[in-house]
Design a protein around this motif. Structure first.
Motif, PDB file in Angstrom:
ATOM      1  N   ALA A 160       0.797  -1.227   0.000  1.00  0.00           N
ATOM      2  CA  ALA A 160       0.000   0.000   0.000  1.00  0.00           C
ATOM      3  C   ALA A 160       0.829   1.277   0.000  1.00  0.00           C
ATOM      4  O   ALA A 160       0.282   2.364   0.179  1.00  0.00           O
ATOM      5  N   ALA A 161       2.133   1.184  -0.242  1.00  0.00           N
ATOM      6  CA  ALA A 161       2.972   2.389  -0.233  1.00  0.00           C
ATOM      7  C   ALA A 161       2.592   3.359  -1.341  1.00  0.00           C
ATOM      8  O   ALA A 161       2.799   4.572  -1.213  1.00  0.00           O
ATOM      9  N   HIS A 162       2.033   2.845  -2.451  1.00  0.00           N
ATOM     10  CA  HIS A 162       1.646   3.702  -3.566  1.00  0.00           C
ATOM     11  C   HIS A 162       0.171   4.097  -3.522  1.00  0.00           C
ATOM     12  O   HIS A 162      -0.334   4.679  -4.476  1.00  0.00           O
ATOM     13  N   ALA A 163      -0.506   3.777  -2.440  1.00  0.00           N
ATOM     14  CA  ALA A 163      -1.930   4.102  -2.332  1.00  0.00           C
ATOM     15  C   ALA A 163      -2.139   5.608  -2.280  1.00  0.00           C
ATOM     16  O   ALA A 163      -1.260   6.370  -1.845  1.00  0.00           O
ATOM     17  N   ALA A 164      -3.320   6.046  -2.728  1.00  0.00           N
ATOM     18  CA  ALA A 164      -3.634   7.475  -2.703  1.00  0.00           C
ATOM     19  C   ALA A 164      -3.624   8.019  -1.276  1.00  0.00           C
ATOM     20  O   ALA A 164      -3.226   9.170  -1.038  1.00  0.00           O
ATOM     21  N   ASN A 165      -4.048   7.189  -0.324  1.00  0.00           N
ATOM     22  CA  ASN A 165      -4.067   7.597   1.083  1.00  0.00           C
ATOM     23  C   ASN A 165      -3.382   6.524   1.930  1.00  0.00           C
ATOM     24  O   ASN A 165      -4.042   5.763   2.655  1.00  0.00           O
ATOM     25  N   PRO A 166      -2.049   6.444   1.854  1.00  0.00           N
ATOM     26  CA  PRO A 166      -1.335   5.392   2.590  1.00  0.00           C
ATOM     27  C   PRO A 166      -1.420   5.606   4.098  1.00  0.00           C
ATOM     28  O   PRO A 166      -1.550   6.730   4.583  1.00  0.00           O
ATOM     29  N   SER A 167      -1.334   4.517   4.826  1.00  0.00           N
ATOM     30  CA  SER A 167      -1.323   4.579   6.290  1.00  0.00           C
ATOM     31  C   SER A 167      -0.719   3.287   6.812  1.00  0.00           C
ATOM     32  O   SER A 167      -0.657   2.281   6.095  1.00  0.00           O
ATOM     33  N   GLU A 168      -0.289   3.303   8.062  1.00  0.00           N
ATOM     34  CA  GLU A 168       0.245   2.092   8.677  1.00  0.00           C
ATOM     35  C   GLU A 168      -0.823   1.009   8.741  1.00  0.00           C
ATOM     36  O   GLU A 168      -0.542  -0.175   8.545  1.00  0.00           O
ATOM     37  N   TRP A 169      -2.065   1.420   9.004  1.00  0.00           N
ATOM     38  CA  TRP A 169      -3.160   0.459   9.066  1.00  0.00           C
ATOM     39  C   TRP A 169      -3.383  -0.197   7.710  1.00  0.00           C
ATOM     40  O   TRP A 169      -3.523  -1.422   7.617  1.00  0.00           O
ATOM     41  N   LEU A 170      -3.393   0.593   6.646  1.00  0.00           N
ATOM     42  CA  LEU A 170      -3.608   0.047   5.309  1.00  0.00           C
ATOM     43  C   LEU A 170      -2.461  -0.883   4.911  1.00  0.00           C
ATOM     44  O   LEU A 170      -2.670  -1.937   4.300  1.00  0.00           O
ATOM     45  N   THR A 171      -1.237  -0.508   5.253  1.00  0.00           N
ATOM     46  CA  THR A 171      -0.092  -1.375   4.989  1.00  0.00           C
ATOM     47  C   THR A 171      -0.237  -2.704   5.702  1.00  0.00           C
ATOM     48  O   THR A 171       0.005  -3.772   5.124  1.00  0.00           O
ATOM     49  N   ALA A 172      -0.646  -2.661   6.970  1.00  0.00           N
ATOM     50  CA  ALA A 172      -0.813  -3.884   7.746  1.00  0.00           C
ATOM     51  C   ALA A 172      -1.913  -4.761   7.163  1.00  0.00           C
ATOM     52  O   ALA A 172      -1.750  -5.991   7.047  1.00  0.00           O
ATOM     53  N   GLU A 173      -3.013  -4.160   6.772  1.00  0.00           N
ATOM     54  CA  GLU A 173      -4.128  -4.931   6.225  1.00  0.00           C
ATOM     55  C   GLU A 173      -3.763  -5.590   4.898  1.00  0.00           C
ATOM     56  O   GLU A 173      -4.033  -6.776   4.674  1.00  0.00           O
ATOM     57  N   CYS A 174      -3.148  -4.817   4.013  1.00  0.00           N
ATOM     58  CA  CYS A 174      -2.767  -5.366   2.710  1.00  0.00           C
ATOM     59  C   CYS A 174      -1.666  -6.415   2.850  1.00  0.00           C
ATOM     60  O   CYS A 174      -1.651  -7.428   2.136  1.00  0.00           O
ATOM     61  N   GLY A 175      -0.734  -6.188   3.781  1.00  0.00           N
ATOM     62  CA  GLY A 175       0.319  -7.165   4.026  1.00  0.00           C
ATOM     63  C   GLY A 175      -0.222  -8.471   4.559  1.00  0.00           C
ATOM     64  O   GLY A 175       0.203  -9.565   4.148  1.00  0.00           O
ATOM     65  N   GLN A 176      -1.180  -8.370   5.494  1.00  0.00           N
ATOM     66  CA  GLN A 176      -1.813  -9.575   6.017  1.00  0.00           C
ATOM     67  C   GLN A 176      -2.483 -10.368   4.910  1.00  0.00           C
ATOM     68  O   GLN A 176      -2.351 -11.598   4.828  1.00  0.00           O
ATOM     69  N   ALA A 177      -3.217  -9.665   4.045  1.00  0.00           N
ATOM     70  CA  ALA A 177      -3.941 -10.340   2.974  1.00  0.00           C
ATOM     71  C   ALA A 177      -2.993 -10.979   1.965  1.00  0.00           C
ATOM     72  O   ALA A 177      -3.139 -12.158   1.609  1.00  0.00           O
ATOM     73  N   LEU A 178      -2.005 -10.204   1.495  1.00  0.00           N
ATOM     74  CA  LEU A 178      -1.112 -10.699   0.453  1.00  0.00           C
ATOM     75  C   LEU A 178      -0.233 -11.840   0.943  1.00  0.00           C
ATOM     76  O   LEU A 178      -0.241 -12.945   0.379  1.00  0.00           O
ATOM     77  N   TYR A 179       0.544 -11.590   1.989  1.00  0.00           N
ATOM     78  CA  TYR A 179       1.494 -12.607   2.423  1.00  0.00           C
ATOM     79  C   TYR A 179       0.800 -13.793   3.087  1.00  0.00           C
ATOM     80  O   TYR A 179       1.258 -14.940   2.960  1.00  0.00           O
TER      81      TYR A 179
END
Length: 312
Positions: A79-98
């Motif tokens: 989520a680093a390239h997201a329009a509105n990045p956040s630590e929460w969004l990074t954690a959520e996307c990381g959980q889903a992907l990995y």
């Protein structure tokens, strides 16, 4: 079956392997976790004892069950390239992907569970000792007195970063620096400091391990050289044979760490001893291949394209 390459958009080393995979006719998808969720998408469903999953990026759709291998090369933060990045969004996307990728039977180069501890220098040094490498006496400390005692004991030492250059813009260079026992060590209390006995180098050695294949290169050191990464003295990397005892130690190191790929750095002394400095589980090999002609990218591509579900 598809090879999944997790890396950022600009990665010349990954480009070399992509070219080899295409030459071999192997399907591949290059995916940057930083593109989630705005420029890439995923979906995974668990139902009736089974699961299905899909990734899509740049018009390509890949089924998770169709992934034969995963190369964790240099992925961006989810989520680093997201329009509105956040630590929460990074954690959520990381959980889903990995979480989805961990559930597959794909081969990994390298699996994050193996790669994460292998990043840490004290862990590397201990595994290197167990593997039979020559390891320079090293101290990592926040105690100024311990640092002074170490410097007095070995007289000629170097100070280096344990974690590598910090991620700042513009990039910061942190060369290994030679110091003596008369150094003021009071600032050691401000942060963990890595000190190591200085090894007078005849040459730098970079050894790339791909599965069971080894590719080594040697570059003659300049007089009094400390850190071969900085400065140019006209010497080039040349192919070099790997001593039998180093072959044994490398394979033992890879087994103990569970890695499928490793970039080893050694300091060769005047007597021909290869002193272990570090093993970068995601280290570069492009410069070695370009200067020596060794087919490292082809070896990586062949490993990724091979069937099987084991890590090596």
């Amino acid at each position: 079956m598809t090879v999944l390459i997790l890396t950022c958009r600009q990665d010349v080393t990954a480009d070399l392997v992509v070219a080899e995979l295409r030459e071999q006719g192997v399907p591949l998808v290059r995916f940057d976790p930083a593109d989630l969720p705005d420029q890439a998408a995923l979906s995974v469903e668990f139902d009736r004892g089974d699961f299905t999953g899909f990734l899509s990026t740049e018009g390509r759709l890949v089924s998770i069950h169709g992934v034969r291998s995963i190369w964790v090369r240099r992925p961006g933060r989810p989520a680093a390239h997201a329009a509105n990045p956040s630590e929460w969004l990074t954690a959520e996307c990381g959980q889903a992907l990995y979480g989805m990728l961990y559930a597959t039977t794909a081969r990994w180069m390298n699996h994050p569970a193996a790669a994460e501890p292998a990043r840490h220098k004290p862990f590397q040094l201990r595994v290197a000792q167990h593997s039979g490498f020559a390891v320079p006496s090293t101290l990592v400390t926040t105690y100024p007195r311990a640092a002074r005692d170490f410097a007095v004991q070995y007289s000629d030492i170097v100070v280096k970063s344990a974690s590598g250059p910090p991620s700042v813009d513009p990039p910061v260079a942190l060369p290994t620096t030679r110091i003596g026992p008369d150094t003021d060590f009071s600032d050691v209390a401000a942060g963990a400091t890595l000190l190591q006995r200085y090894i007078p180098k005849a040459a730098d050695i970079r050894l790339i391990c791909v599965g069971s294949q080894l590719f080594a290169a040697r570059k003659t050191a300049a007089s009094g050289q400390v850190d071969g990464r900085y400065g140019c003295h006209g010497h080039r990397w040349e192919p070099v044979g790997v001593p039998a005892r180093i072959v044994r130690s490398v394979h033992e190191y890879m087994t103990l760490t569970g890695l499928a790929y490793g970039a080893f750095d050694f300091a060769e002394d005047a007597e021909g001893v290869w002193w272990f400095l570090e093993c970068n589980q995601g280290g570069q090999f492009g410069f070695v291949e370009l200067e020596t002609g060794q087919p490292i990218a082809a070896a990586v591509a062949s490993w990724l394209a091979a069937p099987g579900s084991t890590s090596r």
